[in-house]
Design a protein around this motif. Structure first.
Motif, PDB file in Angstrom:
ATOM      1  N   GLY A   1      39.769   4.804 -16.687  1.00  0.00           N
ATOM      2  CA  GLY A   1      38.770   3.933 -17.437  1.00  0.00           C
ATOM      3  C   GLY A   1      37.855   2.849 -16.658  1.00  0.00           C
ATOM      4  O   GLY A   1      37.259   2.101 -17.231  1.00  0.00           O
TER       5      GLY A   1
ATOM      6  N   ALA B   1      33.989   8.402 -23.091  1.00  0.00           N
ATOM      7  CA  ALA B   1      34.531   7.241 -22.627  1.00  0.00           C
ATOM      8  C   ALA B   1      33.931   6.133 -23.932  1.00  0.00           C
ATOM      9  O   ALA B   1      32.981   6.428 -24.470  1.00  0.00           O
TER      10      ALA B   1
ATOM     11  N   LYS C   1      38.092   3.052 -22.715  1.00  0.00           N
ATOM     12  CA  LYS C   1      39.182   4.084 -22.935  1.00  0.00           C
ATOM     13  C   LYS C   1      38.570   5.373 -22.263  1.00  0.00           C
ATOM     14  O   LYS C   1      37.433   5.630 -22.697  1.00  0.00           O
ATOM     15  N   PRO C   2      39.373   5.929 -21.572  1.00  0.00           N
ATOM     16  CA  PRO C   2      38.699   7.050 -20.831  1.00  0.00           C
ATOM     17  C   PRO C   2      38.304   8.107 -21.744  1.00  0.00           C
ATOM     18  O   PRO C   2      38.986   8.325 -22.918  1.00  0.00           O
ATOM     19  N   GLY C   3      37.319   8.931 -21.455  1.00  0.00           N
ATOM     20  CA  GLY C   3      37.029  10.142 -22.169  1.00  0.00           C
ATOM     21  C   GLY C   3      37.963  11.221 -21.658  1.00  0.00           C
ATOM     22  O   GLY C   3      38.849  10.960 -21.061  1.00  0.00           O
TER      23      GLY C   3
ATOM     24  N   PRO D   1      42.602  13.154 -20.284  1.00  0.00           N
ATOM     25  CA  PRO D   1      41.889  11.985 -19.742  1.00  0.00           C
ATOM     26  C   PRO D   1      41.162  12.564 -18.660  1.00  0.00           C
ATOM     27  O   PRO D   1      41.512  13.459 -17.779  1.00  0.00           O
TER      28      PRO D   1
ATOM     29  N   THR E   1      29.099   8.240 -20.649  1.00  0.00           N
ATOM     30  CA  THR E   1      28.858   7.867 -21.828  1.00  0.00           C
ATOM     31  C   THR E   1      27.601   6.666 -21.851  1.00  0.00           C
ATOM     32  O   THR E   1      27.213   6.172 -20.817  1.00  0.00           O
TER      33      THR E   1
ATOM     34  N   VAL F   1      32.636   7.437 -16.593  1.00  0.00           N
ATOM     35  CA  VAL F   1      33.801   6.594 -16.510  1.00  0.00           C
ATOM     36  C   VAL F   1      35.047   7.301 -16.157  1.00  0.00           C
ATOM     37  O   VAL F   1      34.880   8.507 -16.539  1.00  0.00           O
TER      38      VAL F   1
END
Length: 114
Positions: free
Chosen positions: A62, A28, A92-94, A100, A105, A58
């Motif tokens: 998000g 993320a 911002k999602p990984g 997603p 992170t 995350v």
């Protein structure tokens, strides 16, 4: 000699496959300009500065679901403010395999006085 070439090719293919599976996960991220973390008043008065290193789990939407301090700035107030402030940011999602997903992170947050 032919047997040696076959082993070398197999090792190369396996190494490539391992790299491909590792690259399938993207952590993320967030825009630091859209996420303000407030400098603690006591830390301002005491002119405390440093870098807080933390990890955040995350979710796919998000939001932060878990956080942990990795390395202290040397000041408890700065570390607490970084964890609290960054946990409330929209990330911002990984992704995993392009979709997603919940990912960890790591963020190094630098506290500097101008």
């Amino acid at each position: 000699m032919k047997n040696l070439s076959t082993k070398l090719i197999a090792a190369t293919i396996l190494a490539g496959a391992a790299g491909a599976s590792f690259a399938a996960e993207v952590p993320a991220s967030f825009d630091p300009k859209k996420c303000a973390v407030e400098y603690p008043k006591a830390s301002l008065m005491n002119e405390e500065q440093g870098t807080t290193s933390a990890s955040f789990l995350v979710s796919a939407d998000g939001t932060v679901t878990e956080s942990k301090l990795e390395k202290s700035s040397g000041f408890k107030n700065l570390d607490k403010a970084a964890l609290k402030g960054l946990s409330s940011c929209k990330f911002k999602p990984g992704t995993k395999d392009g979709a997603p997903a919940a990912t960890w992170t790591k963020i190094d947050y630098a506290w500097k006085l101008d």
